[in-house]
Design a protein around this motif. Structure first.
Motif, PDB file in Angstrom:
ATOM      1  N   ASP A 140       0.856  -1.202   0.000  1.00 11.64           N
ATOM      2  CA  ASP A 140       0.000   0.000   0.000  1.00 11.64           C
ATOM      3  C   ASP A 140       0.885   1.242   0.000  1.00 11.64           C
ATOM      4  O   ASP A 140       1.963   1.249   0.580  1.00 11.64           O
ATOM      5  CB  ASP A 140      -0.854  -0.094   1.276  1.00 11.64           C
ATOM      6  N   ILE A 141       0.417   2.286  -0.657  1.00 13.92           N
ATOM      7  CA  ILE A 141       1.180   3.540  -0.728  1.00 13.92           C
ATOM      8  C   ILE A 141       0.940   4.346   0.554  1.00 13.92           C
ATOM      9  O   ILE A 141      -0.196   4.483   1.013  1.00 13.92           O
ATOM     10  CB  ILE A 141       0.764   4.375  -1.965  1.00 13.92           C
ATOM     11  N   ASP A 185      -4.979   2.430  -3.621  1.00 13.58           N
ATOM     12  CA  ASP A 185      -3.507   2.502  -3.677  1.00 13.58           C
ATOM     13  C   ASP A 185      -2.937   1.156  -3.245  1.00 13.58           C
ATOM     14  O   ASP A 185      -1.884   1.086  -2.632  1.00 13.58           O
ATOM     15  CB  ASP A 185      -2.991   3.622  -2.764  1.00 13.58           C
ATOM     16  N   LYS A 215       4.409   0.367   2.002  1.00  6.95           N
ATOM     17  CA  LYS A 215       4.515  -0.538   3.159  1.00  6.95           C
ATOM     18  C   LYS A 215       3.831  -1.840   2.767  1.00  6.95           C
ATOM     19  O   LYS A 215       3.012  -1.846   1.839  1.00  6.95           O
ATOM     20  CB  LYS A 215       3.833   0.078   4.378  1.00  6.95           C
ATOM     21  N   ARG A 239       0.291   0.771  10.191  1.00  2.00           N
ATOM     22  CA  ARG A 239      -0.385   2.081  10.316  1.00  2.00           C
ATOM     23  C   ARG A 239      -0.433   2.542  11.771  1.00  2.00           C
ATOM     24  O   ARG A 239      -0.210   3.725  12.057  1.00  2.00           O
ATOM     25  CB  ARG A 239      -1.813   2.002   9.777  1.00  2.00           C
TER      26      ARG A 239
END
Ligand SMILES: Nc1nc2c(ncn2[C@@H]2O[C@H](COP(=O)(O)OP(=O)(O)OP(=O)(O)O)[C@@H](O)[C@H]2O)c(=O)[nH]1
Ligand SMILES: [Mg+2]
Length: 253
Positions: A140-141, A185, A215, A239
């Motif tokens: 994921d961005i 994303d 990530k 996150r």
């Protein structure tokens, strides 16, 4: 071992222009509905389908046997104006599994051959459930909303996401892993055999090369659904730590 299935619409190219070109929006609807339909059936067995090129779908199908594949083909034939052929292969890496699946189907005739219809070409299946293993990375961005979605035009954001996808595909493919865009994303990589160090290095390289921070949550299970779920949990943990980790592995629920 990871098992992959190639799903290909039979004779689709000629069909789209016979007797004259069919309305593009109708073709888009057919492709989207076929994807959703096949996804629903494969997900019922804990597999996962990627839309790939829409006329060619690739799926991780650990847990699906020959009959499971045949039932999907029959159901599509009964309800759609097209039929689908499938190739199946299992191997130590996802790239090798889909390669074996593809070769098996290619041997049965071309994608635009009117003589090839609803073929199920099995190179090999995972026979012993103990051999079934999927490692998946959900990539994921970082902060796409702040840096792209809320600032750049929609097309330019899409272009950047596509660029990240291309870099990821290039580097992962060299390691025998695949990479699929799954919306937003997000990317999903069936990546059996890829080490945590290799993936971390790939994410660091891309950050240096194109300035896109990524990530990855990594999950490991005997089927794709559980591996992807654990990868999602890994992402959430990154996150919670404010994206300080590059990767996070979850192996048990
Ligand atoms: N396919 C898929 N899409 C998702 C998922 N989670 C989020 N998205 C999509 O991706 C977009 C971006 O979400 P996030 O990645 O959470 O947002 P962000 O701004 O990048 O924030 P961080 O990733 O936490 O740095 C969302 O608006 C959704 O469209 C998911 O699990 N699967
Ligand atoms: Mg994000």
């Amino acid at each position: 071992m990871i098992q992959m299935t190639l799903i290909q619409i039979d004779n689709y190219g000629p069909w789209t222009v016979t007797p004259r070109p069919r309305t593009e929006s109708d073709l888009q609807i057919l492709q989207a509905e076929l994807f959703a339909d096949v996804q629903r059936q494969i997900a019922a067995k804990k597999g996962l389908v990627f839309f790939t090129r829409f006329d060619n779908l690739l799926a991780v199908t650990n847990g699906l046997n020959e009959e499971d594949h045949m039932r999907i083909q029959r159901s599509i034939r009964n309800r759609y104006p097209i039929t689908i052929s499938m190739g199946v292969g299992a191997a130590e890496t996802a790239h090798e599994a889909q390669r074996l699946a593809t070769i098996a189907l290619q041997k049965e005739g071309g994608a635009q051959s009117s003589g090839r219809k609803e073929i199920l070409a099995i190179n090999n299946l995972i026979e012993n459930p103990e051999d079934s293993f999927v490692q998946a990375a959900h990539i994921d961005i970082n902060s796409v909303t702040e840096t792209l979605t809320d600032i750049e035009s929609a097309f330019d954001t899409s272009f950047m996401v596509n660029k990240a996808q291309h870099y990821l595909m290039t580097k992962l493919r060299e390691k025998g892993a695949l990479l699929f865009f799954i919306g937003g994303d997000n990317f999903m990589s069936p990546c059996n055999g890829l080490s945590e160090e290799d993936l971390t290095n790939i994410l660091k390289e891309i950050d240096e090369e194109i300035g896109i921070g990524l990530k990855a949550g990594i999950g490991r299970a005997d089927n794709m659904e559980d591996a992807a779920y654990m990868a999602d949990i890994g992402l959430e943990i990154i996150r919670e730590g404010n994206n300080k980790e590059w990767i996070h592995v979850i192996e048990e629920l």
